[in-house]
Design a protein around this motif. Structure first.
Motif, PDB file in Angstrom:
ATOM      1  N   ARG A  58      47.527 -65.638  31.692  1.00 41.38           N
ATOM      2  CA  ARG A  58      46.247 -66.079  31.682  1.00 41.38           C
ATOM      3  C   ARG A  58      46.247 -67.576  30.690  1.00 41.38           C
ATOM      4  O   ARG A  58      46.832 -67.740  29.925  1.00 41.38           O
ATOM      5  N   THR A  59      45.473 -68.324  31.212  1.00 35.01           N
ATOM      6  CA  THR A  59      45.388 -69.699  30.784  1.00 35.01           C
ATOM      7  C   THR A  59      43.971 -70.364  30.971  1.00 35.01           C
ATOM      8  O   THR A  59      43.255 -69.621  31.320  1.00 35.01           O
ATOM      9  N   LEU A  71      45.785 -76.663  35.173  1.00 34.81           N
ATOM     10  CA  LEU A  71      45.798 -75.638  34.194  1.00 34.81           C
ATOM     11  C   LEU A  71      46.408 -75.942  32.940  1.00 34.81           C
ATOM     12  O   LEU A  71      47.554 -76.755  32.745  1.00 34.81           O
ATOM     13  N   GLN A  72      45.684 -75.689  31.880  1.00 29.87           N
ATOM     14  CA  GLN A  72      46.165 -76.173  30.432  1.00 29.87           C
ATOM     15  C   GLN A  72      47.146 -74.946  29.988  1.00 29.87           C
ATOM     16  O   GLN A  72      46.511 -73.672  29.892  1.00 29.87           O
ATOM     17  N   THR A  73      48.474 -75.043  29.692  1.00 26.37           N
ATOM     18  CA  THR A  73      49.374 -74.209  29.539  1.00 26.37           C
ATOM     19  C   THR A  73      50.627 -75.093  28.859  1.00 26.37           C
ATOM     20  O   THR A  73      50.716 -76.204  29.193  1.00 26.37           O
ATOM     21  N   GLY A 117      50.176 -79.137  30.453  1.00 31.34           N
ATOM     22  CA  GLY A 117      49.701 -78.263  31.574  1.00 31.34           C
ATOM     23  C   GLY A 117      50.299 -78.758  33.010  1.00 31.34           C
ATOM     24  O   GLY A 117      51.235 -79.431  32.994  1.00 31.34           O
TER      25      GLY A 117
END
Length: 157
Positions: A58-59, A71-73, A117
């Protein structure tokens, strides 16, 4: 609690008053433009299902377009990795889901507007996801929001 755009999207898709069938105004660009689909901000939880991981990841997303999302990760997958994803705007609201591919990675934060990300390109959108993205982008513009190009915002790979 749902935001006004989430309420509008949910209400519109449930009552059928809006069913976008063509690309919204923001995408009316010539084929020579490097970014065919400008992005709009969309901060929501995204569930990722990578083929080589046993658990779902989950992000958060930062932005979305008809072509992909960021996607911020800090849990990176190699460029070229294909994965399934689901973005839920809020409980009981429509989802954007499909299959995407990692096209670039930013390994470290480069300030508040440039978090670490992965830039991902949609390979396939499931169900009504494409129409929902059309609607999200169009509503953003109707409410005075400005779409942005990744190159202009300094987001490129």
């Amino acid at each position: 609690m749902a935001t006004s755009i989430e309420q509008s999207i949910g209400r519109t898709l449930r009552d059928g008053t809006s069913s976008p069938s063509a690309c919204p105004r923001c995408c009316e660009k010539s084929s020579t433009d490097s970014q065919r689909h400008p992005r709009i901000p969309l901060n929501t939880v995204v569930r990722l299902d990578f083929p080589d991981l046993k658990e779902l990841v989950r992000t958060f997303s930062s932005n979305i377009s008809l072509g992909g999302l960021f996607l911020q990760t800090k849990v990176f997958q190699p460029v070229g990795t294909v994965f399934e994803f689901t973005c839920r705007l809020a409980d009981d609201y429509p989802v954007v889901e499909g299959r995407a591919r990692v096209v670039w990675i930013r390994e470290q934060d480069q300030g508040p507007e440039r978090p670490a990300g992965m830039g991902c390109e949609f390979e396939e959108l499931y169900g009504d996801s494409r129409q929902l993205i059309f609607h999200i982008v169009d509503r953003h513009i109707q409410k005075g929001g400005e779409p942005f190009d990744l190159e202009q915002a300094g987001e490129g790979g």
